[in-house]
Design a protein around this motif. Sequence first.
Motif, PDB file in Angstrom:
ATOM      1  N   ALA A  34    -108.947 -18.542   6.352  1.00  0.00           N
ATOM      2  CA  ALA A  34    -108.865 -17.936   7.681  1.00  0.00           C
ATOM      3  C   ALA A  34    -108.864 -19.020   8.748  1.00  0.00           C
ATOM      4  CB  ALA A  34    -110.062 -17.010   7.899  1.00  0.00           C
ATOM      5  N   ASN A  35    -108.077 -18.799   9.792  1.00  0.00           N
ATOM      6  CA  ASN A  35    -107.997 -19.688  10.962  1.00  0.00           C
ATOM      7  C   ASN A  35    -107.457 -21.070  10.626  1.00  0.00           C
ATOM      8  OD1 ASN A  35    -109.221 -17.664  12.535  1.00  0.00           O
ATOM      9  ND2 ASN A  35    -111.227 -18.319  11.816  1.00  0.00           N
TER      10      ASN A  35
ATOM     11  N   VAL B 137    -104.177 -23.437  10.055  1.00  0.00           N
ATOM     12  CA  VAL B 137    -102.734 -23.492  10.297  1.00  0.00           C
ATOM     13  C   VAL B 137    -102.185 -24.718   9.571  1.00  0.00           C
ATOM     14  CG1 VAL B 137    -100.936 -23.669  12.025  1.00  0.00           C
ATOM     15  CG2 VAL B 137    -103.008 -22.402  12.542  1.00  0.00           C
TER      16      VAL B 137
ATOM     17  N   VAL C 200     -99.981 -12.640   5.018  1.00  0.00           N
ATOM     18  CA  VAL C 200    -100.932 -13.480   5.750  1.00  0.00           C
ATOM     19  C   VAL C 200    -100.205 -14.398   6.725  1.00  0.00           C
ATOM     20  CG1 VAL C 200    -102.569 -15.389   5.518  1.00  0.00           C
ATOM     21  CG2 VAL C 200    -102.753 -13.404   4.020  1.00  0.00           C
ATOM     22  N   GLU C 201     -99.112 -15.003   6.275  1.00  0.00           N
ATOM     23  CA  GLU C 201     -98.396 -15.932   7.148  1.00  0.00           C
ATOM     24  C   GLU C 201     -97.647 -15.217   8.266  1.00  0.00           C
ATOM     25  OE1 GLU C 201     -98.677 -19.326   7.352  1.00  0.00           O
ATOM     26  OE2 GLU C 201    -100.318 -18.637   6.103  1.00  0.00           O
TER      27      GLU C 201
ATOM     28  N   TYR D 292     -98.701 -12.480   9.657  1.00  0.00           N
ATOM     29  CA  TYR D 292     -99.809 -12.126  10.548  1.00  0.00           C
ATOM     30  C   TYR D 292    -100.227 -13.331  11.392  1.00  0.00           C
ATOM     31  CZ  TYR D 292    -104.693 -10.757  11.628  1.00  0.00           C
ATOM     32  OH  TYR D 292    -105.897 -10.482  12.225  1.00  0.00           O
ATOM     33  N   ARG D 293    -100.416 -14.449  10.732  1.00  0.00           N
ATOM     34  CA  ARG D 293    -100.786 -15.675  11.452  1.00  0.00           C
ATOM     35  C   ARG D 293     -99.731 -16.068  12.478  1.00  0.00           C
ATOM     36  NH1 ARG D 293    -102.571 -19.669   6.534  1.00  0.00           N
ATOM     37  NH2 ARG D 293    -104.820 -19.376   6.607  1.00  0.00           N
ATOM     38  N   SER D 294     -98.477 -15.974  12.072  1.00  0.00           N
ATOM     39  CA  SER D 294     -97.386 -16.377  12.957  1.00  0.00           C
ATOM     40  C   SER D 294     -97.327 -15.505  14.198  1.00  0.00           C
ATOM     41  CB  SER D 294     -96.051 -16.309  12.210  1.00  0.00           C
ATOM     42  OG  SER D 294     -96.038 -17.202  11.120  1.00  0.00           O
TER      43      SER D 294
ATOM     44  N   GLN E 293    -100.084 -16.510  16.433  1.00  0.00           N
ATOM     45  CA  GLN E 293     -99.796 -17.803  17.039  1.00  0.00           C
ATOM     46  C   GLN E 293     -98.833 -17.654  18.209  1.00  0.00           C
ATOM     47  OE1 GLN E 293    -101.224 -20.854  16.198  1.00  0.00           O
ATOM     48  NE2 GLN E 293    -100.278 -21.431  18.124  1.00  0.00           N
TER      49      GLN E 293
END
Length: 389
Positions: free
Chosen positions: A187-188, A190, A216-217, A219-221, A224
């Motif tokens: 988590a968190n 990059v 997951v990626e 979601y992260r993107s 971001q």
Amino acid sequence: MSGLKLAENIVKNRKNRGITQEELAEFIGVTKASVSKWETGTTTPDIQILPQLASFFDISVDELLGYEAQLTKDQIRFYYQQLAHDFAEKPFDEVMEKCESLVKQYYCCYEFLENIAGLLLNHANLAGSEEKGREVLKRAEQLCHRVIENCREISRCENAAAICGVIQLYTGRADEVVKTFSEKLEANRVDDYAGLLMAAYLQLGQYNQAELVIQVEMYRSVLQIIESSVYMLSLPEQPPEKIEETIRRTDVILEHFQVGTLHPNESAKFHYQAALVYCGCLKKAQEEGEMIEAGELEGEVFSRLDKYCSAVERLLTDGIKLHGDDYFSRLDEWLEGLVVNSEVRAAELVRESVSASLQNPVFQLLSGQERLQRIKERIARIQIKKSEK
């Protein structure tokens, strides 16, 4: 001492000192003939004499030998470009020999080794046969492992690890990629490992794991982009059309990926920043006497504050716990154990922070202060959900 510049460095440093061969010989405790032979390269000083010579000239032994253990970025770039050109123009084996010679010379310059590994990876297909190509990739991987095992720069080691991952994929060792990088999916965090993991799991036919990493990626993107948009709106002196376009594009992402539900905190931050930016535009319109435009901008400010309030409501009533949805159906298993449920006290601090944010002096120029007060009261009335223990 092949490849070094010991002879010429002895001559240069002796002359810079303004001494004769006899004077140098007397200091070192050898004959003038010995110094003469050193300077012509006929013989070399005994290894035990090198520190004494370096000390006399007030330089390091490496400088005396003409040995450079480290290369500058410009030098690395020069060698890389030269070797890349040579691979395209000269026999492959000849260029490989040159690479090996440089590697041995700069074996402690880890940035150079990392770049050579990348160079070999990019040109292994020119080796002439699949077997030779694999040998080149093996050598590149060895260089990467040396960097990983010895270099103290985290980013350098991560770059080398990524090159290893690509090599492992090329050579059908996707399981090693998974073993190396799966724990990096925290988590968190990059990084650039997710692409390798996706490809590795797909290559192995492990579609369940591939889907998890992909979700997951994604979601992260998305998060971001939202965070970057907040920073974009924070830039001073932006033209109005740029501000509007940033907000328009981000709104599309917020809506289609349902960020307000998935991550209300990120949604709240964006809407609050948009409200601040619109307030800045409102102030300028008022100063220029553009009252119709000012009225429209004030409406935009309140629209964003309403959305800000809604995001905060969702955040606090959900117990400040992140979760997936029907589309991001795999997020919960990733978030489990990584996102700790907040205590009620933490939620109260969040509410206090939000209430304080609405006291920002920039909002004083709003004519609808009663409407702003209702928003503040709305925040105060939110029923905070207690976290499960």
